[in-house]
Design a protein around this motif. Structure first.
Motif, PDB file in Angstrom:
ATOM      1  N   HIS A 104      -9.426  -6.585   7.768  1.00  7.73           N
ATOM      2  CA  HIS A 104      -7.829  -6.917   7.494  1.00  7.73           C
ATOM      3  C   HIS A 104      -7.536  -8.285   7.298  1.00  7.73           C
ATOM      4  O   HIS A 104      -7.160  -8.885   8.055  1.00  7.73           O
ATOM      5  CB  HIS A 104      -6.976  -6.374   8.610  1.00  7.73           C
ATOM      6  CG  HIS A 104      -5.706  -6.103   8.636  1.00  7.73           C
ATOM      7  ND1 HIS A 104      -4.757  -5.487   9.651  1.00  7.73           N
ATOM      8  CD2 HIS A 104      -4.875  -6.697   7.720  1.00  7.73           C
ATOM      9  CE1 HIS A 104      -3.708  -5.440   9.133  1.00  7.73           C
ATOM     10  NE2 HIS A 104      -3.546  -6.363   8.072  1.00  7.73           N
ATOM     11  N   HIS A 115      -5.747 -10.312   3.932  1.00  5.82           N
ATOM     12  CA  HIS A 115      -4.791 -10.124   2.572  1.00  5.82           C
ATOM     13  C   HIS A 115      -4.876 -11.279   1.694  1.00  5.82           C
ATOM     14  O   HIS A 115      -5.314 -12.551   1.982  1.00  5.82           O
ATOM     15  CB  HIS A 115      -3.514 -10.040   2.775  1.00  5.82           C
ATOM     16  CG  HIS A 115      -3.045  -9.031   3.804  1.00  5.82           C
ATOM     17  ND1 HIS A 115      -3.488  -7.771   3.493  1.00  5.82           N
ATOM     18  CD2 HIS A 115      -2.667  -8.727   5.062  1.00  5.82           C
ATOM     19  CE1 HIS A 115      -3.009  -6.756   4.422  1.00  5.82           C
ATOM     20  NE2 HIS A 115      -2.558  -7.405   5.427  1.00  5.82           N
ATOM     21  N   ASN A 130      -1.330  -6.015  -0.302  1.00  8.27           N
ATOM     22  CA  ASN A 130      -0.284  -5.008   0.023  1.00  8.27           C
ATOM     23  C   ASN A 130       0.323  -4.596  -1.254  1.00  8.27           C
ATOM     24  O   ASN A 130       0.682  -5.394  -2.082  1.00  8.27           O
ATOM     25  CB  ASN A 130       0.814  -5.702   0.952  1.00  8.27           C
ATOM     26  CG  ASN A 130       0.205  -5.542   2.533  1.00  8.27           C
ATOM     27  OD1 ASN A 130      -0.166  -4.278   2.596  1.00  8.27           O
ATOM     28  ND2 ASN A 130       0.245  -6.364   3.195  1.00  8.27           N
ATOM     29  N   HIS A 160      -2.203   0.826   5.206  1.00  6.65           N
ATOM     30  CA  HIS A 160      -1.612  -0.450   5.679  1.00  6.65           C
ATOM     31  C   HIS A 160      -0.074  -0.088   5.473  1.00  6.65           C
ATOM     32  O   HIS A 160       0.241   0.050   4.299  1.00  6.65           O
ATOM     33  CB  HIS A 160      -1.994  -1.662   5.010  1.00  6.65           C
ATOM     34  CG  HIS A 160      -1.465  -3.162   5.597  1.00  6.65           C
ATOM     35  ND1 HIS A 160      -0.193  -3.316   5.654  1.00  6.65           N
ATOM     36  CD2 HIS A 160      -1.960  -3.960   6.182  1.00  6.65           C
ATOM     37  CE1 HIS A 160       0.025  -4.386   6.328  1.00  6.65           C
ATOM     38  NE2 HIS A 160      -1.245  -5.021   6.624  1.00  6.65           N
ATOM     39  N   HIS A 198      -3.653  -2.285  12.159  1.00  9.23           N
ATOM     40  CA  HIS A 198      -3.059  -2.352  13.268  1.00  9.23           C
ATOM     41  C   HIS A 198      -3.301  -1.391  14.601  1.00  9.23           C
ATOM     42  O   HIS A 198      -2.362  -0.720  15.013  1.00  9.23           O
ATOM     43  CB  HIS A 198      -1.426  -2.616  13.275  1.00  9.23           C
ATOM     44  CG  HIS A 198      -0.923  -3.401  12.110  1.00  9.23           C
ATOM     45  ND1 HIS A 198      -0.160  -2.896  10.927  1.00  9.23           N
ATOM     46  CD2 HIS A 198      -1.307  -4.591  11.624  1.00  9.23           C
ATOM     47  CE1 HIS A 198       0.050  -3.746   9.970  1.00  9.23           C
ATOM     48  NE2 HIS A 198      -0.816  -5.052  10.464  1.00  9.23           N
ATOM     49  N   ASP A 213      -5.546  -9.948   9.945  1.00 10.81           N
ATOM     50  CA  ASP A 213      -4.434  -9.936   9.024  1.00 10.81           C
ATOM     51  C   ASP A 213      -4.085 -11.335   8.310  1.00 10.81           C
ATOM     52  O   ASP A 213      -3.141 -11.803   8.141  1.00 10.81           O
ATOM     53  CB  ASP A 213      -3.032  -9.497  10.163  1.00 10.81           C
ATOM     54  CG  ASP A 213      -2.110  -8.705   9.324  1.00 10.81           C
ATOM     55  OD1 ASP A 213      -2.209  -8.679   8.050  1.00 10.81           O
ATOM     56  OD2 ASP A 213      -1.251  -8.050   9.979  1.00 10.81           O
TER      57      ASP A 213
END
Ligand SMILES: [Zn+2]
Length: 353
Positions: A50, A52, A94, A191, A245, A312
Motif C-alpha cells: 500500500h 502511492h 488513486n 482502495h 485498510h 499508505d
C-alpha cells in the motif's frame, strides 16, 4: 507471547533500526543506513503493498497539479523506505481524478501512468513493483489496459476504487474486468476513494477527518460485501483481491454478514456457494489496523496467509508498520515473515534477490 527466538529476532531488527537513525550530531547530514529487518536471525525482505505515487504529466493531462509533493518519486522515498525497513514498495495511483474522463482522455492518462510506473520499476527493480491504473468507468477498456500493463509493462496488477461513479464493483458491467483479472492472475487492490454519497449528506463533516477515518473503510466494506453477496466471487473464484485498510470494517464484524440471510431469508435472493464470512479467507488485506489487538483479530478472522504489509506512504498514517508486525505477540516466525513480505512476494511475483 513471543518465544525467546522471536524476541531475539525483534531485538536484532530493533538494534539495526537504532543504528540506522544516526547516533551523533555529526552524522545528522550523513545518509541513513538501511534498516534490515530480521526475524529469528534471518533477513526478511519486506514488501509494502500500500504505497502511492503520482505521475505529474498525467495529472497535467487532467488539468491538475500534484497536491502532495512526496507523491512524486524522489530519493526521499528511498530514504523513508530505508528508515522504516521497507525493501519493496508496490506503487499505485488513486484513480478518482480520471474516473469521470471519457475513453480517449482516460486512455491517455492510464497509458502515461503505466508507462512511467514501468520505467520507475525497471530502474530500481529491487525496490519497486507496480500496480497499474485502469479506466474502470469503461470496463472493456480497463480489461485491455490491465492486460497490456501486465504483459507489456510487467506491472503486477491494478489499483481500483471501491466503487466507480456510484456503481458497485459487483455490477455485471464490470464482469469483463474481473474475468480478465482472474485470467491474468493479477492482484487487484481495492482502495476506497471516499464515500461521496455520505459527503453529500454532510454526515461526515466536522472535526475528526470522518470522511476519511469512517468514509474510506466504509467504502471498502460495502465494495467487498457486494462482491460476496452478488456472487462475483463465486463467478470468478480465482480472483486475487486485496482490500485496503485491512478490508475496512468487514473483518471486524463478519459474523453479522452470516446472520443477515438467516434472520431475514426473504430478503436474500441469491444462493452463495459458501457462508459469507468464509469468503473473507480468500481475500487479502493490508495490515493497517495500527494495534497488536487489531492485527490479532484480523488474523483470527482471515488467516495470516491473507495479510500483507501496508503503510499508505507517503501519507503519514504510520512509520512503524514493520514494528507492528514484529511487536504483535502470539505470531509464529513463519507468520511474521509471511505478513512482512512472503505473502506479497507470491501475490506480486516479486523476483528473488
Ligand atoms: Zn492509500
Amino acid at each position: 507471547m513471543a518465544n525467546r527466538r522471536e524476541m531475539l529476532g525483534h531485538a536484532a531488527g530493533a538494534v539495526l533500526a537504532f543504528i540506522g537513525c544516526g547516533l551523533s550530531p555529526a552524522s545528522a547530514q550523513a545518509p541513513r543506513r538501511r534498516r534490515e529487518v530480521v526475524v529469528n536471525g534471518k533477513r526478511v525482505r519486506t514488501v509494502d503493498v500500500h504505497a502511492h505515487c503520482h505521475v505529474p504529466e498525467a495529472n497535467a493531462l487532467m488539468g491538475l497539479k500534484v497536491q502532495t509533493p512526496s507523491l512524486v518519486i524522489s530519493p526521499e522515498r528511498i530514504e523513508a523506505m530505508d528508515a522504516q525497513g521497507i525493501d519493496v514498495e508496490a506503487l499505485s495511483i488513486n484513480p478518482i481524478f480520471w474516473y469521470k474522463a471519457e475513453p480517449d482522455l482516460a486512455g491517455q492518462v492510464v497509458k502515461l501512468q503505466n508507462e512511467k510506473l514501468a520505467e520507475i520499476c525497471a530502474a530500481q527493480p529491487d525496490r519497486f513493483v507496480g500496480l497499474a491504473s485502469v479506466a474502470l468507468q469503461h470496463p472493456d477498456l480497463a480489461a485491455e489496459q490491465l492486460e497490456y500493463a501486465v504483459k507489456q509493462f510487467g506491472l503486477r496488477g491494478a489499483l481500483i476504487g471501491g466503487s466507480v461513479n456510484g456503481e458497485e464493483l459487483s455490477d455485471p458491467k464490470f464482469h469483463p474486468f474481473w474475468a480478465k483479472a482472474e485470467q491474468l492472475g493479477a492482484l487487484i487492490f481495492i482502495h476506497p476513494q471516499g464515500t461521496a454519497e455520505l459527503n453529500a449528506s454532510g454526515r461526515l463533516k466536522g472535526n475528526g477527518v470522518l470522511d476519511n477515518v469512517i468514509g474510506n473503510p466504509l467504502e471498502t466494506t460495502i465494495a467487498l460485501s457486494h462482491l460476496i453477496f452478488e456472487g462475483t466471487l463465486d463467478a470468478y473464484p480465482g480472483l486475487k483481491i486485496c482490500g485496503a485498510h485491512a478490508g475496512g470494517y468487514l473483518p471486524s464484524y463478519a459474523a453479522r454478514s452470516d446472520q443477515g440471510c438467516v434472520t431475514f431469508p426473504a430478503r436474500c435472493t441469491k444462493t452463495l456457494k459458501k457462508k459469507p464470512s468464509e469468503y473473507l479467507r480468500q481475500l487479502y488485506y493490508d495490515s493497517m489496523v495500527f494495534t497488536p489487538e487489531g492485527l490479532r483479530h484480523l488474523i483470527a478472522e482471515v488467516g495470516a496467509s491473507q495479510i500483507v504489509l501496508g503503510t499508505d506512504y507517503p501519507f503519514p498514517w504510520t512509520t512503524t508498520a514493520v514494528d507492528h508486525i514484529l511487536g504483535t505477540s502470539g505470531l509464529s516466525d513463519e507468520e511474521r515473515v509471511a505478513i512482512l513480505g512472503g505473502n506479497a512476494e507470491k501475490l506480486l511475483a516479486v523476483k528473488p534477490t
